[in-house]
Design a protein around this motif. Structure first.
Motif, PDB file in Angstrom:
ATOM      1  N   LEU A  20      -3.263   0.784   0.493  1.00 24.56           N
ATOM      2  CA  LEU A  20      -3.763  -0.019  -0.619  1.00 24.56           C
ATOM      3  C   LEU A  20      -4.671  -1.125  -0.089  1.00 24.56           C
ATOM      4  N   PRO A  21      -5.826  -1.345  -0.712  1.00 20.54           N
ATOM      5  CA  PRO A  21      -6.736  -2.404  -0.263  1.00 20.54           C
ATOM      6  C   PRO A  21      -6.380  -3.748  -0.900  1.00 20.54           C
ATOM      7  N   LEU A  22      -5.100  -4.022  -1.006  1.00 16.19           N
ATOM      8  CA  LEU A  22      -4.616  -5.230  -1.651  1.00 16.19           C
ATOM      9  C   LEU A  22      -3.745  -6.008  -0.675  1.00 16.19           C
ATOM     10  N   LYS A  23      -3.614  -7.280  -0.944  1.00 15.99           N
ATOM     11  CA  LYS A  23      -2.700  -8.090  -0.154  1.00 15.99           C
ATOM     12  C   LYS A  23      -1.268  -7.699  -0.518  1.00 15.99           C
ATOM     13  N   TRP A  24      -0.373  -7.971   0.394  1.00 17.59           N
ATOM     14  CA  TRP A  24       1.014  -7.537   0.258  1.00 17.59           C
ATOM     15  C   TRP A  24       1.654  -8.022  -1.041  1.00 17.59           C
ATOM     16  N   ARG A  25       1.344  -9.214  -1.467  1.00 20.08           N
ATOM     17  CA  ARG A  25       1.948  -9.781  -2.680  1.00 20.08           C
ATOM     18  C   ARG A  25       1.264  -9.304  -3.961  1.00 20.08           C
ATOM     19  N   GLU A  26       0.196  -8.539  -3.845  1.00 22.63           N
ATOM     20  CA  GLU A  26      -0.540  -8.090  -5.023  1.00 22.63           C
ATOM     21  C   GLU A  26      -0.083  -6.726  -5.535  1.00 22.63           C
ATOM     22  N   HIS A  27       0.961  -6.195  -4.948  1.00 24.79           N
ATOM     23  CA  HIS A  27       1.486  -4.899  -5.399  1.00 24.79           C
ATOM     24  C   HIS A  27       2.991  -4.856  -5.180  1.00 24.79           C
ATOM     25  N   PRO A  28       3.705  -3.956  -5.854  1.00 25.07           N
ATOM     26  CA  PRO A  28       5.166  -3.930  -5.762  1.00 25.07           C
ATOM     27  C   PRO A  28       5.725  -3.071  -4.630  1.00 25.07           C
ATOM     28  N   PHE A  29       4.872  -2.429  -3.856  1.00 26.80           N
ATOM     29  CA  PHE A  29       5.348  -1.530  -2.808  1.00 26.80           C
ATOM     30  C   PHE A  29       5.787  -2.329  -1.579  1.00 26.80           C
ATOM     31  N   ILE A  30       6.693  -1.735  -0.808  1.00 29.63           N
ATOM     32  CA  ILE A  30       7.214  -2.397   0.380  1.00 29.63           C
ATOM     33  C   ILE A  30       6.108  -2.562   1.423  1.00 29.63           C
TER      34      ILE A  30
END
Length: 152
Positions: A20-30
Motif C-alpha cells: 500500500l502506498p499509504l502511511k501505516w496509520r492511514e489504513h487498517p492493515f497490520i
C-alpha cells in the motif's frame, strides 16, 4: 524484495501480493505489504484514499483482474456498512496487536534489567564464595528465588 508494478485498485482480487502506498496509520492493515486474502479485503483497499497499489507478481498466487473488463459488481451493490465494519474490525485487531507488542517489549525490558541485576549479584557471590561461603550460599538461594519469581 522483487520488482513491483503500479496497479489500479480496480484490478485487485484475492491472491495478489501488494504494497500500500499509504502511511501505516492511514489504513487498517497490520503491515503495508501483504497478500490479499479475500474479495472483502480488496473492497476495503478500494475504499482507502489511494487509487493504486504496488503489485508483486512473483509473490502473488493470482493475477490482477483485466483492465478493460466490466466490473463484476455494481458500485450500488457494495454495502458501505459492511466495508466500514470490516475496516473497524481490522483497526481493532491492529490496535490489539500494537498493545501486545508494547506489553511484550515492556516485559523484555523488565527481564533485561533483572538479568543485569542478577549478573551483578553473581559477581558479588563469586567474590564472597571463598571468604564467606555460608553468606554466598544464602545469596545464591535469593538469586535463584528471584530468577524463578520473574517467570511466574
Amino acid at each position: 524484495m522483487s520488482a513491483s508494478i503500479k496497479l489500479s485498485t480496480d484490478r485487485l482480487q484475492a491472491g495478489l501480493y501488494i504494497k500500500l502506498p499509504l502511511k501505516w496509520r492511514e489504513h487498517p492493515f497490520i503491515l503495508n505489504r501483504f497478500q490479499i486474502e479475500s474479495d472483502a479485503q480488496a473492497k476495503l483497499i478500494r475504499s482507502l484514499p489511494t487509487s493504486f497499489v504496488y503489485y508483486y507478481p512473483d509473490k502473488s498466487t493470482a493475477v490482477p483482474l483485466p483492465a478493460l473488463a466490466e466490473k463484476k459488481e455494481n458500485p450500488d451493490e457494495i454495502d458501505p456498512n459492511a466495508v466500514s465494519r470490516d475496516k473497524e474490525a481490522m483497526e481493532r485487531e491492529k490496535q490489539q496487536r500494537i498493545e501486545e507488542q508494547r506489553r511484550f517489549h515492556a516485559r523484555i525490558q523488565k527481564v533485561q534489567k533483572h538479568y543485569q541485576r542478577s549478573m551483578a549479584q553473581l559477581r558479588a557471590i563469586n567474590m564472597k564464595a571463598s571468604n564467606r561461603p555460608q553468606a554466598a550460599n544464602e545469596d545464591v538461594r535469593m538469586l535463584v528465588d528471584s530468577m524463578i519469581a520473574i517467570w511466574q
